[in-house]
Structures are given as C-alpha cells and as structure tokens.
Design an enzyme around this catalytic site. Structure first.
Site, PDB file in Angstrom:
ATOM      1  N   SER A  98       0.823  -1.203   0.000  1.00  0.00           N
ATOM      2  CA  SER A  98       0.000   0.000   0.000  1.00  0.00           C
ATOM      3  C   SER A  98       0.860   1.258   0.000  1.00  0.00           C
ATOM      4  CB  SER A  98      -0.967  -0.026   1.187  1.00  0.00           C
ATOM      5  OG  SER A  98      -1.857   1.055   1.129  1.00  0.00           O
ATOM      6  N   ASP A 242      -3.304   6.384  -3.331  1.00  0.00           N
ATOM      7  CA  ASP A 242      -2.191   5.807  -2.586  1.00  0.00           C
ATOM      8  C   ASP A 242      -1.502   4.751  -3.452  1.00  0.00           C
ATOM      9  OD1 ASP A 242      -4.116   3.827  -2.443  1.00  0.00           O
ATOM     10  OD2 ASP A 242      -3.829   3.405  -0.312  1.00  0.00           O
ATOM     11  N   ASP A 244      -1.317   1.451  -3.794  1.00  0.00           N
ATOM     12  CA  ASP A 244      -2.043   0.376  -4.480  1.00  0.00           C
ATOM     13  C   ASP A 244      -3.371   0.863  -5.037  1.00  0.00           C
ATOM     14  OD1 ASP A 244      -3.035   0.660  -1.872  1.00  0.00           O
ATOM     15  OD2 ASP A 244      -3.594  -1.449  -1.694  1.00  0.00           O
ATOM     16  N   ASP A 246      -6.176   1.920  -3.920  1.00  0.00           N
ATOM     17  CA  ASP A 246      -7.511   1.574  -3.427  1.00  0.00           C
ATOM     18  C   ASP A 246      -8.130   2.719  -2.627  1.00  0.00           C
ATOM     19  OD1 ASP A 246      -5.858   1.343  -1.200  1.00  0.00           O
ATOM     20  OD2 ASP A 246      -6.736  -0.530  -0.482  1.00  0.00           O
TER      21      ASP A 246
END
Length: 452
Positions: A98, A242, A244, A246
């Site tokens: 992440s 961010d 990743d 999501d």
C-alpha cells in the site's frame, strides 16, 4: 525462520523484503492459502514494487503445487484484484504494501467474491500452517499440480466501474491526478478513457521506489504538489491515489483538501438516490455530517468501529449499499462490499460534472462542521489516561459517553473520540465541533488530560 508474528498483521501480511520475508516464504503462504480456503482455483495480482513480481510468482507456484489453478492478472491495483475475485468468483491474493516505503511488501488476501481474510477469518490459520511447514515444507499431496495462466482484466475492470455511475451527461472537466508513482498510473488512463476530462497526469510512471513523494495522501506533505498544480492550472479538482490505488483523496478547485467524511456523505446521497431507503455504514470518527445526510436522504446510518474488517462485516450483516471511513476507504455493495477509491472518484466527477458550480460549493452541504483531524499523543499508560478523560467528562450535564471504539464523548455542539493504538503507545484523538473555536477549546482540554 522469520518471526511471523511481526509480519502477519490483523488484516494482511506485511514486512521488509528480504529481511522479514522473501520468495521462499511467499511460496509457503501460497500453499497455505490454498489449504485453508480449500480452493481449486485462485487469482493473483501485484503492484509496481521491485519485489512484487517475484513474490507474486512464488506465491502462485506454492498454490499450484497444492493443486490450485492460478490466474495471474499481473500489474493491478488492489481494487482491480477485488474486481477479479468478484467477477471470477475466486479467492485472491494482492501483493502490495500500500502506502508503506519501498523496502516493504505484503499480501492482501480475500476469499471468492472479495470476502475479506483477516486474523479471525483464515489469516491466523495460514500463519500457523506456514510456521509448521517452515522446516520441512508442506506435506505431500495427491492432487495433481495446478496450472499457471495469465489474464488481463484492466479493460473489464474499467468498464464495470463506469457501468456503476451515470457519467454520460457530465460537462468537460479539468482534472489533476497524482498517482504517486503507484498503481493509479496504471488504472486511471483506462478508467477515464473516453470521459470528457482533460487529464493532467502527475507521477504516473510506475516506480516502487517512490522518487517524488510517499504514496500516502493521508499525510498532508504528500499532496502539496497536487494542490500547487491545481491552483496553477485552474483545474476543477485534484485526485490523489495511494500506492495500491484503493484509496482516493480529493482537493477542490482552490487546492483545499475535501474531507473523506464529506466525500462519504456525497457518495451516500448519490447511492441512496439509486437505492431508496438503503443502509449506509460509517465508522465512529467520521463527521456527524454523514448520518445527518443519510437521514435526510431517507437512508439508515449504522455506526461501526474503525477498521475495514468491521465495515465489511456490517456491510454483509445489514445489506448496506455503501460504507465510508475517515481514511478514504469507500465500500460498495455493487462492488462485492469491497473498497474502491476509483469508484468514489467517478462519483465525485459525476456529481461535479452534473452541475455548474465549483467543487467547493458542491461539498459545502456535506462538510458542515469543523474538525481537528487525528492527533496522536505518545502515552505509556493508555488505560490510565483514558480513565482520567472518562472521569472528567462522565458527570457533566448534557454529555454522553460510549465505548463502541475507545471512548466517544458527545456534548451539546461537539464530540470527540479517543482511541488507543493497537501497535504503538499512542492515544489517537479526533474532535469535531460547530466551529474552529469549539474544536480548539475541546482539543486543548482533552490533550491536557491525555498529556498530563
């Protein structure tokens, strides 16, 4: 053997590569994932970190050795992996850390239909299996080895999201997007393709070393470039994803951050216009604007503890149409109850483009109160400080207390929540009031007690 308790967290696996885990361990995690889920087929994807392709392939090998057919979707955002899990009805594994720095990597796991896997829903069992197999490997299996196949789902993912939002009638908009060298650089061009948008792309080059800034828009330092570009170019809004991709953060035409609570309220009102009388989930530190807007739109607001496992559990239990968190995670029933910042971004674009005013004016009705943001205090005696706060406010007239998550204290025109961190000696304080002066007054009083 690495200390698995350090890398297997409550909701995912995460640690420094190769110091805390490596491809050999990833292969064991793949085997254990198949064993615990009983899956005969899974889907695997990864982000742009240098270690991600090797870890992802090792996991896939471990899963195939236990008899599972593995569909590898390659580079993807976390919500793209959730899409694949939902659409293909397969358990999934996403390799990402992440927003963490480059030396970290991790695995987010889900069952078929993007159902979450956490400590109490399989992750604990996976850890124990890996621990028991560390010396001699998994026991032999009679199942024939599974296959490894590749599949690109990016176009299908983009088409699915666009099908959930009415974006046909939006006016032309100028949008700045900061992908932070993360997976937004991979997904945004395809999702936004064909929309009446002038896209100003910042840091779209996939680079897991994050050369420009950390891919964590929750930290104000990491959206400074985006804010400046919006102001310089006269854009209608800015979006930041961010690592990743999501989570999505929004800034208005003035470059001012729009609170995730306001985005939650805006999206909730739009979802309730489609699903009349539906339920909307929000955690206990989102703004009071959220339940107010939900009630005004004819919906039912349900308050939960902080953390995506609690949100997803309540989404499933109540059949909720939507859920939002202060951390900019947005969950949709139409997306298998999973979180997708990209779908929230499309809602913002549709709402803004469906009227003539600026974003700041549009969100004003959803952003009704002043807030402190999250304030962390290093405290050794967390329980003692919480008890002091509770004792101070417990006998005040017109004040109510609840302990759904930490301690929430509600007064006539203010409230605050104070929670202990699960991993650090911190108390986290969030204050909301009708104006900035009210926030300051409550904040100073509570911090004096906490930091005494």
């Amino acid at each position: 053997m690495p200390d698995l308790s350090q890398i297997v967290k409550a909701y995912d696996i995460r640690g420094v590569v190769p110091d805390q885990w490596d491809e050999a361990l990833a292969q064991l995690f793949g085997a254990a994932f198949v064993e615990v889920t009983g899956a005969d087929a899974i889907v695997v994807g990864h982000d742009m970190r240098p270690s991600s392709p090797g870890l992802s392939r090792a996991f896939a090998r471990g899963a195939a050795e236990r008899g599972a057919d593995v569909t590898e979707i390659g580079l993807c955002s976390t919500d793209q992996l959730y899409f694949a899990s939902g659409q293909l009805d397969l358990p999934g594994a996403m390799f990402t850390a992440s927003h963490n720095p480059a030396q970290y990597n991790g695995i987010k796991l889900c069952r078929a239909g993007a159902a979450p896997v956490g400590q109490d829903t399989g992750l604990g069992e996976i850890r124990e299996l890996v621990k028991s197999w560390a010396e001699s490997g998994p026991p032999a299996t009679e199942a024939p080895a599974g296959s490894l196949t590749t599949r690109d789902v990016l176009d299908d993912y983009a088409a699915y999201l666009r099908g959930l939002v009415d974006i046909g009638g939006i006016r032309p908009l100028r949008v700045v997007v900061d992908a932070g060298n993360g997976m937004g650089g991979h997904t945004v061009p395809t999702v936004f393709d064909g929309l009446p948008l002038t896209l100003d792309a910042m840091y779209f080059e996939l680079d897991g070393t994050f050369p420009n800034h950390e891919a964590n828009p929750l930290d104000p330092a990491n959206i400074v470039d985006l804010q400046q570009r919006v102001r310089e170019t006269g854009a209608d809004l800015g979006l930041a994803f961010d690592g990743d991709a999501d989570r999505c953060f929004v800034v208005d035409e003035r470059g001012e951050p729009v609170s995730p609570s306001a985005i939650t309220a805006l999206v909730a009102s739009r979802e309730l216009a489609k699903h009349h009388g539906g339920t909307v989930i929000h955690n206990c530190i989102t703004s009071h604007s959220v339940p107010e807007v939900v009630a005004e739109a004819g919906g039912t607001a349900v308050r939960t503890r902080v953390g995506h496992s609690f949100i997803k559990a309540e989404m499933a239990r109540t059949g909720a149409i939507f859920g939002g968190e202060h951390s900019a995670h947005y969950y949709f029933r139409d997306f298998w109850n999973a979180d997708t910042g990209m779908l929230a971004a499309l809602h913002v674009l549709a709402a803004l483009g469906g009227q003539q005013g600026p974003l700041s004016g549009l969100v004003a009705e959803y952003d009704r109160y002043a807030s402190s943001g999250e304030i962390n205090s290093t405290v050794e005696d967390q329980a003692g400080r919480l008890a002091a706060v509770e004792e101070t406010y417990g006998d005040r007239e017109g004040v109510t207390l609840d302990r759904l998550d930490g301690l929430t204290v509600t007064g006539p025109d203010w409230w605050f929540n104070i929670r202990a961190s699960n991993t650090e000696p911190l108390l986290r304080l969030n204050v909301e009031a009708k104006d900035e002066a009210g926030v300051r007054q409550v904040q100073e009083e509570v911090l004096a007690l906490v930091r005494a």
